[in-house]
Design a protein around this motif. Structure first.
Motif: not given
Length: 82
Positions: A13, A42-43, A48
């Motif tokens: 991430g 979504t990180i 992630s």
């Protein structure tokens, strides 16, 4: 649950300097997959999540096991259902 969407988990991430655009660029290059097949990304700091749409999730999962993102080979799996 919509079977057309598969949420993938990646073990990288923000701390690895990975951004959403890196996932889009890499995944969209897979044959048979386009940017339209990529949903919510979504990180977080160390992980992630990427939603793959249109039933392409398994294809992306298998390809990403051997595809690097920003030169890093990330572990990828189907995300646990929340």
């Amino acid at each position: 649950m919509d079977e057309e969407i598969l949420k993938l988990y990646f073990n990288g991430g923000k701390k690895k300097k990975i951004r959403a655009v890196d996932f889009v660029g890499t995944i969209a290059k897979i044959e048979g997959v386009s940017a339209e097949d990529i949903g919510i990304i979504t990180i977080e700091d160390n992980v992630s999540y990427v939603d793959i749409l249109n039933g392409k999730g398994r294809l992306v999962l298998n390809k990403m096991r051997e595809t690097t993102i920003k030169g890093k080979l990330l572990k990828v799996s189907v995300a646990n259902k929340k």
